[in-house]
Structure formats: C-alpha cells, structure tokens
Write a protein that holds these residues in place. Sequence first.
Motif, PDB file in Angstrom:
ATOM      1  N   ARG A 230       0.834  -1.204   0.000  1.00  0.00           N
ATOM      2  CA  ARG A 230       0.000   0.000   0.000  1.00  0.00           C
ATOM      3  C   ARG A 230       0.867   1.251   0.000  1.00  0.00           C
ATOM      4  O   ARG A 230       0.532   2.255  -0.659  1.00  0.00           O
ATOM      5  CB  ARG A 230      -0.936  -0.005   1.212  1.00  0.00           C
ATOM      6  N   ARG A 231       1.994   1.192   0.745  1.00  0.00           N
ATOM      7  CA  ARG A 231       2.899   2.353   0.771  1.00  0.00           C
ATOM      8  C   ARG A 231       3.474   2.589  -0.623  1.00  0.00           C
ATOM      9  O   ARG A 231       3.595   3.740  -1.073  1.00  0.00           O
ATOM     10  CB  ARG A 231       4.027   2.119   1.782  1.00  0.00           C
ATOM     11  N   VAL A 232       3.835   1.519  -1.335  1.00  0.00           N
ATOM     12  CA  VAL A 232       4.358   1.663  -2.696  1.00  0.00           C
ATOM     13  C   VAL A 232       3.305   2.300  -3.596  1.00  0.00           C
ATOM     14  O   VAL A 232       3.598   3.193  -4.410  1.00  0.00           O
ATOM     15  CB  VAL A 232       4.807   0.292  -3.252  1.00  0.00           C
ATOM     16  N   LEU A 233       2.047   1.853  -3.467  1.00  0.00           N
ATOM     17  CA  LEU A 233       0.975   2.405  -4.294  1.00  0.00           C
ATOM     18  C   LEU A 233       0.689   3.864  -3.951  1.00  0.00           C
ATOM     19  O   LEU A 233       0.358   4.663  -4.833  1.00  0.00           O
ATOM     20  CB  LEU A 233      -0.296   1.574  -4.117  1.00  0.00           C
ATOM     21  N   GLU A 234       0.796   4.220  -2.678  1.00  0.00           N
ATOM     22  CA  GLU A 234       0.484   5.591  -2.261  1.00  0.00           C
ATOM     23  C   GLU A 234       1.603   6.563  -2.600  1.00  0.00           C
ATOM     24  O   GLU A 234       1.353   7.712  -2.986  1.00  0.00           O
ATOM     25  CB  GLU A 234       0.225   5.617  -0.755  1.00  0.00           C
ATOM     26  N   THR A 235       2.828   6.146  -2.450  1.00  0.00           N
ATOM     27  CA  THR A 235       3.962   7.068  -2.609  1.00  0.00           C
ATOM     28  C   THR A 235       4.655   6.945  -3.953  1.00  0.00           C
ATOM     29  O   THR A 235       5.336   7.873  -4.386  1.00  0.00           O
ATOM     30  CB  THR A 235       5.002   6.829  -1.505  1.00  0.00           C
ATOM     31  N   GLY A 236       4.493   5.799  -4.594  1.00  0.00           N
ATOM     32  CA  GLY A 236       5.216   5.575  -5.841  1.00  0.00           C
ATOM     33  C   GLY A 236       6.671   5.214  -5.635  1.00  0.00           C
ATOM     34  O   GLY A 236       7.412   5.015  -6.610  1.00  0.00           O
ATOM     35  N   LYS A 237       7.122   5.110  -4.365  1.00  0.00           N
ATOM     36  CA  LYS A 237       8.528   4.784  -4.088  1.00  0.00           C
ATOM     37  C   LYS A 237       8.722   3.270  -4.068  1.00  0.00           C
ATOM     38  O   LYS A 237       7.918   2.547  -3.463  1.00  0.00           O
ATOM     39  CB  LYS A 237       8.960   5.374  -2.754  1.00  0.00           C
ATOM     40  N   PRO A 238       9.780   2.772  -4.706  1.00  0.00           N
ATOM     41  CA  PRO A 238       9.991   1.318  -4.752  1.00  0.00           C
ATOM     42  C   PRO A 238      10.374   0.763  -3.375  1.00  0.00           C
ATOM     43  O   PRO A 238      10.841   1.485  -2.500  1.00  0.00           O
ATOM     44  CB  PRO A 238      11.139   1.165  -5.750  1.00  0.00           C
ATOM     45  N   TRP A 239      10.177  -0.511  -3.226  1.00  0.00           N
ATOM     46  CA  TRP A 239      10.569  -1.235  -2.007  1.00  0.00           C
ATOM     47  C   TRP A 239      11.546  -2.312  -2.448  1.00  0.00           C
ATOM     48  O   TRP A 239      11.168  -3.299  -3.047  1.00  0.00           O
ATOM     49  CB  TRP A 239       9.326  -1.830  -1.356  1.00  0.00           C
ATOM     50  N   ARG A 240      12.811  -2.090  -2.180  1.00  0.00           N
ATOM     51  CA  ARG A 240      13.857  -2.930  -2.756  1.00  0.00           C
ATOM     52  C   ARG A 240      14.491  -3.858  -1.707  1.00  0.00           C
ATOM     53  O   ARG A 240      14.468  -3.582  -0.521  1.00  0.00           O
ATOM     54  CB  ARG A 240      14.956  -2.073  -3.373  1.00  0.00           C
ATOM     55  N   GLY A 241      15.098  -4.925  -2.229  1.00  0.00           N
ATOM     56  CA  GLY A 241      15.895  -5.809  -1.374  1.00  0.00           C
ATOM     57  C   GLY A 241      15.084  -6.530  -0.325  1.00  0.00           C
ATOM     58  O   GLY A 241      15.588  -6.833   0.766  1.00  0.00           O
ATOM     59  N   VAL A 242      13.831  -6.849  -0.617  1.00  0.00           N
ATOM     60  CA  VAL A 242      12.966  -7.504   0.367  1.00  0.00           C
ATOM     61  C   VAL A 242      13.331  -8.986   0.435  1.00  0.00           C
ATOM     62  O   VAL A 242      13.346  -9.685  -0.590  1.00  0.00           O
ATOM     63  CB  VAL A 242      11.485  -7.334  -0.014  1.00  0.00           C
ATOM     64  N   GLN A 243      13.638  -9.475   1.633  1.00  0.00           N
ATOM     65  CA  GLN A 243      14.016 -10.868   1.825  1.00  0.00           C
ATOM     66  C   GLN A 243      12.786 -11.668   2.266  1.00  0.00           C
ATOM     67  O   GLN A 243      12.146 -11.358   3.258  1.00  0.00           O
ATOM     68  CB  GLN A 243      15.101 -10.983   2.895  1.00  0.00           C
TER      69      GLN A 243
ATOM     70  N   GLU B  20      14.945 -12.781  -2.982  1.00  0.00           N
ATOM     71  CA  GLU B  20      15.070 -11.337  -2.803  1.00  0.00           C
ATOM     72  C   GLU B  20      14.189 -10.673  -3.849  1.00  0.00           C
ATOM     73  O   GLU B  20      14.300 -10.983  -5.042  1.00  0.00           O
ATOM     74  CB  GLU B  20      16.524 -10.892  -2.956  1.00  0.00           C
ATOM     75  N   GLU B  21      13.345  -9.746  -3.395  1.00  0.00           N
ATOM     76  CA  GLU B  21      12.352  -9.178  -4.295  1.00  0.00           C
ATOM     77  C   GLU B  21      12.412  -7.652  -4.265  1.00  0.00           C
ATOM     78  O   GLU B  21      12.605  -7.047  -3.203  1.00  0.00           O
ATOM     79  CB  GLU B  21      10.946  -9.659  -3.909  1.00  0.00           C
ATOM     80  N   ASP B  22      12.253  -7.068  -5.445  1.00  0.00           N
ATOM     81  CA  ASP B  22      12.176  -5.613  -5.585  1.00  0.00           C
ATOM     82  C   ASP B  22      10.776  -5.279  -6.116  1.00  0.00           C
ATOM     83  O   ASP B  22      10.343  -5.823  -7.151  1.00  0.00           O
ATOM     84  CB  ASP B  22      13.228  -5.092  -6.576  1.00  0.00           C
ATOM     85  N   PHE B  23      10.078  -4.392  -5.421  1.00  0.00           N
ATOM     86  CA  PHE B  23       8.711  -4.025  -5.812  1.00  0.00           C
ATOM     87  C   PHE B  23       8.699  -2.580  -6.333  1.00  0.00           C
ATOM     88  O   PHE B  23       9.326  -1.694  -5.745  1.00  0.00           O
ATOM     89  CB  PHE B  23       7.760  -4.154  -4.624  1.00  0.00           C
ATOM     90  N   PHE B  24       7.953  -2.340  -7.439  1.00  0.00           N
ATOM     91  CA  PHE B  24       7.870  -1.034  -8.087  1.00  0.00           C
ATOM     92  C   PHE B  24       6.402  -0.686  -8.351  1.00  0.00           C
ATOM     93  O   PHE B  24       5.586  -1.573  -8.594  1.00  0.00           O
ATOM     94  CB  PHE B  24       8.606  -1.025  -9.437  1.00  0.00           C
TER      95      PHE B  24
END
Length: 634
Positions: free
Chosen positions: A234-247, A263-267
Amino acid sequence: MPTDRAALEGAAKVALEWQAGTYEWCPSEDRLAWSPELVHLYGLEAAPQSERDFTGLIHPDDRVRVEAETSAFLGADAADYSHSFRIVRPDGAVRVILDRGAIERDPAGNVRRIRGLNVDVTDMLDGGVILADTLGGTRPDDGAAQPHGRCGQPVASTEPGSAAGLSAKAAMLESLFEGAEVGLGIWDADFRFVHINPALAAINGLPVEAHLGRRPDEILPDLADYEALYEEWRRVLETGKPWRGVQISGETPAEPGRIRHWEEDFFSVRVGGRIAGLAAVVQETTRREAAEARSRASEGRYRALFDAIDEGFCIVEVCLDAPDGLIDYRVVEANPAFYACTGFPEAILGRWLREAAPDLEEHWYEIYGSVARTGAPRRFEEKSETLGRWFDVYAFPIDAPETGRVAILFDDISERKRQEERSEMLLQELNHRSKNMLGLIQSIARQTAASGAADFTTRFGDRLMALGAAQDLLVHNDWTTVPLADLVAAQLAHFSDLFGTRIEMDGPPVTVMPDATQTLGMALHELATNAAKYGALSNADGCISVLWRVEAEVGHEPRFTLNWQERGGPAIAEPAEQGFGSKVTTRMVKTATRGEVTLDYAPAGLSWRLSCPAGAVLDSSSAARATTRSGSES
C-alpha cells in the motif's frame, strides 16, 4: 561474406530494438569487454575499462547491494546468476537493467570469465502499452478485446492497420518477459495477479493460470506475513517509491518441506500518469544464502581460531613504492595475541608503521618488503631493540601479488633467548671454573703432600670436602652469589650444634661473588680445622666469633672486613713452619681479594682478620646496602 555481414547487422539491430547488450568480464585481470549495443544502452561513448568504472554507473542506492550480490555470485559455486539494478545515464536518465550471465570456472573453482546479457526493462516495469493493456489502460484503437498469451498478456494483432495493438517492441518484451529466468510479476491495486512469467510461476510451484485474478495469500497462504507485506505494498501504491531488497523465505508447492529464499524488488506501475498497480522482480537466493551461511560459518571458525591462538598473527599491507622511496607497511588485521606479544596499542591498526612506530628497526621493513616483492615466504628469528623482545617469525604472501599483503605468524621467544644466553654464559663459566677447580685441587694436593703429614689422605679429603661445600652453595645459587652467612655455616657444619652457644656469627646480609666464595670457603675450613685440633673447639670451654661488616671510606671504595676470633681454648703458639693451611688463610686469601690479612697466634686465642675492597668479594648491591658510616648504619 555479405550474408554474414547482413546477419550481424540484423542481430545488432534486434539488440538495439530490444535495448539489450552483451559483455565479458575477467575478474582476475579486471578486464571488461562490452558490445557496442551495451555501450549504447548505457548512454556512453565508450565502454568502461574496469569493474570500478562500471560500478560508478550504478544508481547510488543500488551500488552496495549489487557489489554484495556480485561478491556472493563469485564466491559461491554458482554457474550462472541473475539480478536487476538501476543505472544513471550521463544525461541523468534512470533505467532499470536486468543482468544475467554465465560463470566459467577453472577446476579449482576460481572464476576465469563471466559472459552476460543486460536488458533495459524500464518500459516494462514503469508503464507502456503492455502494462496499459494488462492493467486496463486505454489504447488508441477501438478497445476491442484481444486474445491473451500464456502469461496473461494480450497478443499482438496481425492486422496491417493495428497500430493500436501491441507493437513489435511489445511483442519482443513479451518474449523477454516469458523467457526471463528471474521471476517477474504484476499485480493490480487490489493485489491480484494480472501478469506472471513462467519463472515466477515455477518458483511458486503453480501454473500461470492458477495465479491470474488471485491474491498471493489465496494461493500461497503460508509463505509470508501478508499483513506486513500488504502494508508495504500500500505504501508503494500511495507514494510511488519502490521497495527494494525484500528478503522472503518459506516453502512453496514447488519444493514442499524445503525452506527457500528470495530477494524481491517491488515497483509502482503507472498508466496514463496514475499508479495502477505494482510489479516485482523476484530472484532465487537459496544457493546464495547457503553459500553465505557456509561463508559465515567458515568466517566464524576462522575468527575463533584467529582470536584463540597464543601466537601473534597479523596481516600487513606492504607499500614498496612510498613517496620517500622507502618500504613501509601497516597492520590491517591482528589477533589479540599480536598486541600482547608486541606491546603495540590497538590504535596501531591501519596506521603506517614509519609514522606510528618511527623507532622500529629497518630490518622489519626489508624482510616483509622482500616477501611481498618476491612472493617467497620467510622463517626467521629476529630481535627488536625498540620493543625489547625476540621473535620467531613466519611471514608469507596472501591474496593477489599486487595487493602487497603479507601474513605474519610469530611468537615472543624473549624468555627462551634469555635462557639460551644464560645457559651459554653458565657453560662458559663452568668451563672457566672447572679449569680453576682442577688447578686449585692440584695446588691443595701438592701443598698437603709437601707438608709430609702421615694423614695425607684424611687431610686432603677434608680440604676437598670444604671445597665441595663451597661448590654446592654456588650450584644452589645458580653460580651467581652466595650469602656469607650460608658460607660460614657450611664450613662449620660439623659443629652446627654449637651455633648460638660456643659459635657466634654476626654481620649484615651480604652476598659473596663466586670466586671469593671458593677462596673464603677454603680459608674458613682451615680455620675451623685448626680450631678443632688445637684451638677453641678442642676443649669444652672455647668459643669462636665470626664477624663481618662493610665500612665506607671517604674518597675510596667501601671496605669489607671479616674477623675470626677464638677465645677460651688452650694456650697456642705460632708454628715454627707454615703449612698449607697457613698459606690458604693468608697468601691465597690476600691474592684473591686484593686485601690485607693478619693472623695473630695470641695466647688467649687465635685471631684472623681480612680487610679488602668490598667490590673484590661482595656483589655491589648487597655491599651498598650493608655499608656503615662513622660507626653507625646509614
């Protein structure tokens, strides 16, 4: 060869259209070779010359991660790799790169070369016709429904006028999406799968069709903490900022019972200027995690051993071409024993020794410089006057020669060296004293025989025993010095029951030098023997006093005096001839001590007195402590 040339030109054109390029990297030589298409993809005029130059092109926020991932790929036993990152082109444009390659290793497992492919996937992740279609965006045509491929992607129309359909570029991107070996997925704003590639479907262990239109928690309920995951989405959708390096770790139907790692990167995905969903790049890191776990375990064992060994151990970096032309080195890693053995403070770590320890001897720089320069290990023993210690050292090169790194394992052998020096000194002293002893025994034998005594054997044996008693004291005291009180007691040992009654000893605690011990021991033995035969100890009433002192003299060395006084024995007279005993108590003592000896055969009892420089008989420290001035102790 026009056909071959045309094929090459066609391949280059396709690579440009796909926004892809190839490279070859030899880590041991730090040599890079890029295809022209890859140079164009990065917006450069020329390819970078080294890995460091390439790293500078990576987005600052991704740089550390990419370096860590690269080290993990190279350090493990992997044969291939795949990851993604952002780059910053010279014009400031930020692009997302998918990097995939094959690793060629030698039989020992060392990396020879890496050949890889970079693809610009920015358009696929950040928008474009594929994502517009997938997430419900408008197209320039009439919006008629289109057939979908196996990944849930609309298939391009083949009608000649279908400019509103998927372009040739979109078709190629679809092929790339399906063929990528990393997992790729796209979700709508309600977190339902709208697009997934075969690689991610295989990771999950479910068909592509089983994902579409469903949320991750509906098909993989035990995989993650979905409440926390969806909060971040939801934070990615609201801010447009990616969430990188998620383990993310867990089990999937692909391999039940086995814990795997990703390891996942979300955009965020934008369509028509609005955020319509999010996408992810998923990389399997199970092998990397296992390799890192093995590396951590190995590092833990190494560190435990490194810290536990008693010997000092350090790694130094040698500089062979310092600005002043001198060799220099600095300690870059050290175990606790290093500091204990050298006495260096921990602050020495990382500092160049010529500055941090300016008095350190030159031979250390020469030896370690030679090891770094030639690559030949050295084993040696050397003393540092600066540190006041002897060391047993083994130095050997590590890492690549150009690093100048040398490992040093060493031990403080100062105590052993002191023992060796002491043993050598004792051997020399023993040799010297043995020669002196033989000469003294010969003299005793000659003088005893010259006296014509009928009891030669008995008297000679007694004198040897007196000499032996003095030797025993020297051995007991490590051939250094002997307390005078012990020496007197040893020579009067046969009369030990008379101590405190008929035999008196008194004087300050002084110690006698080895040569003087033998001489005074012999003299005291002769005096005791005569007292037992003719003097104060030959009856039941006589007494003996043995007194000594050290007196200061103005302008001169302190003087030592030793008095033997008999009284209460039978009347005595000076013998008509001097025997060996008289020579021992007078001439021999006088010569050995550079002193004056007086022998008085008074009717009341024999009196013997030695006066000599204190330094000829006593060690200097005990003489200084025992010195009296003006009749009183100072």
